[in-house]
Design an enzyme around this catalytic site. Structure first.
Site, short mmCIF file in Angstrom:
data_model
loop_
_atom_site.label_atom_id
_atom_site.label_comp_id
_atom_site.label_asym_id
_atom_site.label_seq_id
_atom_site.Cartn_x
_atom_site.Cartn_y
_atom_site.Cartn_z
N PHE A 189 15.94 18.02 -11.97
CA PHE A 189 16.20 18.16 -13.08
C PHE A 189 15.03 18.31 -14.34
CE2 PHE A 189 16.48 16.08 -17.43
CZ PHE A 189 17.73 16.52 -18.02
N GLY B 57 7.37 22.18 -6.86
CA GLY B 57 8.10 23.36 -5.93
C GLY B 57 7.70 24.68 -6.57
N ALA C 151 6.77 19.76 -12.64
CA ALA C 151 7.64 19.29 -13.87
C ALA C 151 7.22 18.00 -13.97
CB ALA C 151 9.02 19.33 -13.43
N CYS D 124 15.33 15.86 -5.32
CA CYS D 124 14.79 16.50 -4.20
C CYS D 124 15.19 15.85 -2.89
CB CYS D 124 13.15 16.01 -4.33
SG CYS D 124 12.48 16.73 -5.88
#
Length: 231
Positions: free
Chosen positions: A91, A156, A169, A185
């Site tokens: 998210f 990522g 993030a 994840c």
């Protein structure tokens, strides 16, 4: 010895699709540049930084969201995007620092694995600068930065022809309830946290920018050069 230069583009609050579009333009620019050997002090790429303007769920190369789940998440008022990064679903939203380094790893003397480790080290160093102790990176499949069993920073990346994209993030003051609608994840039995929750005060994206850039320069051994995001 001159250090590689990396351009910093602070984009403010930005819709995720716009970030992807800007990233793609930088990727095309970087991949069009000839040569494999970098001269000393050569420009290594750009650091795209923003705070998501709204709630977004993203899926990586390994998937992570079924069509039914995608429809359910969109019904909550969130965007859903498939991306080319590694990993599964996560998210992004307001209160989160998104950092997408578009870098030629050859200019920095890095491989993909050391690039991922450097992103983790940046987030750990930032937490230390803010006074949050006990934060650490963990081995795969627990890529990212953790405090106990809770992830505070997801990572990522994608790499093609030595050029990286996507990145990290970091939860600053993110509304963590959005994570409850997915298995972040794909890691069952783990949680998420934020700087605000752990430091017991509101920590904004603006507050973390300066220490994050300091940590990035230290870790990547580069010189950051500011650039107007409109150029």
């Amino acid at each position: 010895m001159p250090k590689p230069a990396v351009r910093v583009l602070w984009l403010g609050r930005l819709h995720y699709a716009e970030l992807l579009g800007l990233q793609e333009r930088w990727l095309r620019r970087m991949q069009a540049e000839p040569g494999t050997e970098a001269p000393l002090g050569a420009e290594a790429g750009a650091l795209l930084l923003c705070e998501p303007a709204g709630p977004v769920y993203t899926a990586g190369l390994r998937g992570g969201l079924t069509p039914e789940e995608t429809a359910r998440l969109r019904a909550l008022g969130a965007e859903v995007h498939a991306t080319g990064r590694g990993g599964l679903a996560t998210f992004h939203g307001p209160g989160q620092l998104l950092c997408h380094p578009v870098l030629d790893l050859r200019h920095l003397g890095l491989r993909l694995r050391t690039h991922v480790a450097a992103l983790e080290a940046c987030a750990v160093r930032l937490c230390e600068l803010l006074g949050l102790r006990g934060v650490r990176a963990r081995p795969p499949p627990y890529t990212g930065v953790w405090l106990g069993e809770c992830k505070i920073c997801a990572i990522g990346v994608r790499c093609g022809r030595h050029i990286t994209s996507h990145g990290l993030a970091l939860n600053c003051s993110t509304d963590l309830t959005w994570f409850e609608h997915i298995v972040p994840c794909g890691l069952v039995g783990t949680g998420v946290t934020s700087l605000s929750k752990e430091l017991q005060r509101r920590v904004t994206v603006d507050e973390v920018m300066s220490p994050f850039l300091m940590a990035f320069e230290e870790t990547y051994k580069c010189t950051l050069v500011s650039e107007d995001s409109l150029n």
